[in-house]
Design a protein around this motif. Sequence first.
Motif, PDB file in Angstrom:
ATOM      1  N   LEU A  43      72.508   9.748  40.186  1.00 19.84           N
ATOM      2  CA  LEU A  43      73.117   9.168  38.997  1.00 19.84           C
ATOM      3  C   LEU A  43      72.885  10.052  37.771  1.00 19.84           C
ATOM      4  CD1 LEU A  43      74.582   6.805  37.641  1.00 19.84           C
ATOM      5  CD2 LEU A  43      72.337   5.714  37.339  1.00 19.84           C
ATOM      6  N   SER A  44      71.703  10.618  37.655  1.00 16.39           N
ATOM      7  CA  SER A  44      71.411  11.480  36.504  1.00 16.39           C
ATOM      8  C   SER A  44      72.296  12.719  36.497  1.00 16.39           C
ATOM      9  CB  SER A  44      69.939  11.871  36.504  1.00 16.39           C
ATOM     10  OG  SER A  44      69.644  12.727  37.606  1.00 16.39           O
ATOM     11  N   ALA A  92      62.103  10.961  34.668  1.00 23.08           N
ATOM     12  CA  ALA A  92      62.383  12.377  34.382  1.00 23.08           C
ATOM     13  C   ALA A  92      63.854  12.737  34.594  1.00 23.08           C
ATOM     14  CB  ALA A  92      61.484  13.273  35.223  1.00 23.08           C
ATOM     15  N   PRO A  93      64.515  12.343  35.699  1.00 20.13           N
ATOM     16  CA  PRO A  93      65.942  12.670  35.853  1.00 20.13           C
ATOM     17  C   PRO A  93      66.831  12.049  34.770  1.00 20.13           C
ATOM     18  CG  PRO A  93      65.000  12.082  37.966  1.00 20.13           C
ATOM     19  CD  PRO A  93      63.963  11.741  36.936  1.00 20.13           C
ATOM     20  N   LEU A  94      66.473  10.812  34.347  1.00 20.82           N
ATOM     21  CA  LEU A  94      67.292  10.181  33.312  1.00 20.82           C
ATOM     22  C   LEU A  94      67.166  10.907  31.978  1.00 20.82           C
ATOM     23  CD1 LEU A  94      66.700   6.401  34.100  1.00 20.82           C
ATOM     24  CD2 LEU A  94      68.642   7.841  34.748  1.00 20.82           C
ATOM     25  N   LEU A 134      69.567  15.084  28.049  1.00 22.08           N
ATOM     26  CA  LEU A 134      69.212  16.152  27.119  1.00 22.08           C
ATOM     27  C   LEU A 134      69.425  17.557  27.654  1.00 22.08           C
ATOM     28  CD1 LEU A 134      65.860  14.646  25.735  1.00 22.08           C
ATOM     29  CD2 LEU A 134      68.130  14.539  24.697  1.00 22.08           C
ATOM     30  N   LEU A 135      69.401  17.764  28.964  1.00 25.65           N
ATOM     31  CA  LEU A 135      69.405  19.123  29.503  1.00 25.65           C
ATOM     32  C   LEU A 135      70.759  19.506  30.059  1.00 25.65           C
ATOM     33  CD1 LEU A 135      65.948  19.286  31.339  1.00 25.65           C
ATOM     34  CD2 LEU A 135      66.569  20.227  29.110  1.00 25.65           C
ATOM     35  N   PRO A 136      70.991  20.807  30.218  1.00 27.13           N
ATOM     36  CA  PRO A 136      72.213  21.260  30.884  1.00 27.13           C
ATOM     37  C   PRO A 136      72.237  20.839  32.342  1.00 27.13           C
ATOM     38  CG  PRO A 136      71.209  23.035  29.615  1.00 27.13           C
ATOM     39  CD  PRO A 136      70.223  21.929  29.644  1.00 27.13           C
ATOM     40  N   LEU A 144      69.650  22.561  34.928  1.00 25.61           N
ATOM     41  CA  LEU A 144      68.278  22.101  34.742  1.00 25.61           C
ATOM     42  C   LEU A 144      68.133  20.632  35.131  1.00 25.61           C
ATOM     43  CD1 LEU A 144      67.327  23.857  31.373  1.00 25.61           C
ATOM     44  CD2 LEU A 144      66.923  24.622  33.722  1.00 25.61           C
ATOM     45  N   THR A 145      69.162  19.827  34.854  1.00 22.92           N
ATOM     46  CA  THR A 145      69.136  18.425  35.276  1.00 22.92           C
ATOM     47  C   THR A 145      69.101  18.319  36.794  1.00 22.92           C
ATOM     48  OG1 THR A 145      70.362  17.768  33.302  1.00 22.92           O
ATOM     49  CG2 THR A 145      70.365  16.228  35.132  1.00 22.92           C
TER      50      THR A 145
END
Length: 684
Positions: free
Chosen positions: A97-98, A44-46, A51-53, A56-57
């Motif tokens: 890392l994400s 999910a974090p990757l 894809l997300l701002p 949200l990340t």
Amino acid sequence: MAATHRLDERLFTLLVGYIALFSALVLEMSGGGRLRWALYAVFAPLVAAALLPFKLTLAIGVLSAVAAGIVYGLALPHVLPGGRVVVIVGTVLACTLSVAVCRIRLRLMISRRRLALLSEAGKCFGNTLDVTQTARGITEVAVPRFADFVSVGVFDGVLRGKEPPTGPFAEPVALRLIAQQPVCPGRNGSSAGEHLQVSLPARYLNACPPVQACSVDDVDVRPWIAQHGSLATPTDDGGRYAAITVPLCARGSVLGAVMLLRRGRRCSFDADDLFLAAELGVRVAECLDNARLYTRERETSLILQHSLLPRHLPELAAVEVASRYVPANHGAGVGGDWFDVIPLSGARVALVVGDVVGHGLHASATMTRLRAAVRTLADIDLQPDELLTHLDDVVLRLSTENTPTHDAEDSFDAADSAGEVGATCLYTIYDPATSRCVLASAGHPPPVMVAPDGSIRVIDVPPGPLLGLGNLPFEAVDVHVPQGSLLALYTNGLLREHHSAPDSGLRELLHALSRPEPSLEEHCQAVLGALLDGRPTDDVALLMARTRILDADHVATWDLPPDPAAVSDARDHASRLLAAWHMQDAQFTTELVVSELVTNAIRYAQPPIQLRLILEADHLTCEVSDSSTTTPHLRRARTFDEGGRGLYIVAQLARRWGTRHRYDGKTIWAELATKDGGPDLWTS
């Protein structure tokens, strides 16, 4: 933008559901060796990082770490301590890392968008040389991707191509608002296109050079917003604003400033935004300065061009005239087309249209010299074909003078100034006393005549060679022109524009001339509107003349025998005519001039001899014609000479005098000023 936000929210909700679902699934399938299921917390974090701002990340990363800590740290009792540490630490590292990847991705996206913004800006306002269009380009590019509102203000002189004032500035600076986006009415209800005046504190313009983007203080934002109408209206953003200003500097001078404003949720500018705004300001300033210089050079060229052409056509009784000149759409806007209306003796008028080969300042300078030569040759009353012969010699001399030397090639571009000179010309003389027109052409398009009954025809004039070929004859034609006829003289640029063949343009010209118009000026405009679409690719000159004829009651002609006794008869004829015209005050002067001119013709010339008196609005013309080609000259008579004083007396009494040659002789004329002017002598 709103659609992107909704997509991000949906993806965020999906990832949150994914984390909750797999957390419950792992708890349901609890077992001591099932650590490989911990990879769900990394996935999910990757995905969010890609894809997300950023916010949200970060939220997905925190949720993933918390879920992994709860599941593998507390809820699964059979997992070994080492495995718990590996899973939790791995999940935390993956989330960290994400977040880092997301920040790098977002910075790259921002950089890419900014580069795309700069590239689009260069395409949008870098392809025009108009000051206002350049300013509008930056506003259209920056809104809404960079700011919510953008306005561009410049000094008044920049709009007219003048040099901007020199800084630094001490007082608030008044700028002329030439573009804003979105367009909104000002306090006085006018639009930005009407160039409202706005005020900007001096310190924001003194940041140049080097060009810097400055954050505008709130105390300065509020008055500026108040000057822009709808920006001051209440909104749901809580009245939050952030603004930056960029001075427009080029070649060490400040041209104006760009104001960028954000409001609401994104009402802030970071250091990267300031850098991007400054870069946009540099490009806008360069384009604005180029547009300003082009405006100045074009205005200078047009002023030069119009100063070379007649600024006001003379008001003549013989013809009513109107004209148009349209420069080409390339270069400096000057060219070699010209027209002229020249008053001649005996109430006649010369109509001239010419075209020098080429465009630009060189063609314009050549045109000036040819126009001056035509006026000089017209002043000695040459016939049209003879005048073109002399003008051809002038063009040959100009070609010789324009041959570049080695020094000239070193001092400027010889290709722009050297080479053979070529030109076309149509010279026409209209005589209202006889209602006839004599024309000669040097490779020029023939004129068009519209008769009073509406019939229209192209006057058949022998085209003749172009000027500058040398030693080739020109031929003149004599045409009857009914009173009230319309003559249209033009250059070939009028027929070339948007027409594949000259015949097509000529047909459209004849159709446009056949339509009646209320005035000659409107007729000119209608012809241009019918044949031109925008600015032409070749210079266009159009001269239109409505002919009048001299009232027969104000022209008198007598044939005189070659007998000295005819001098007395000539005086008697003139005396009776002046009495009929109620001009007894001019009787003595007229009789004396008639006596001297007729005496010279009888004594030195050859028959037939003819006397003609023409009464015009402000003068009386005396003409004596004979078949001799010898031109009389003033000479100094000695004390005891019995003759030699005739022309001297005429020169002293007349306003103007001269000689014009005909194919069968010559005419000596003298203009005598009338005391009160004559009556309305003309019919149209």
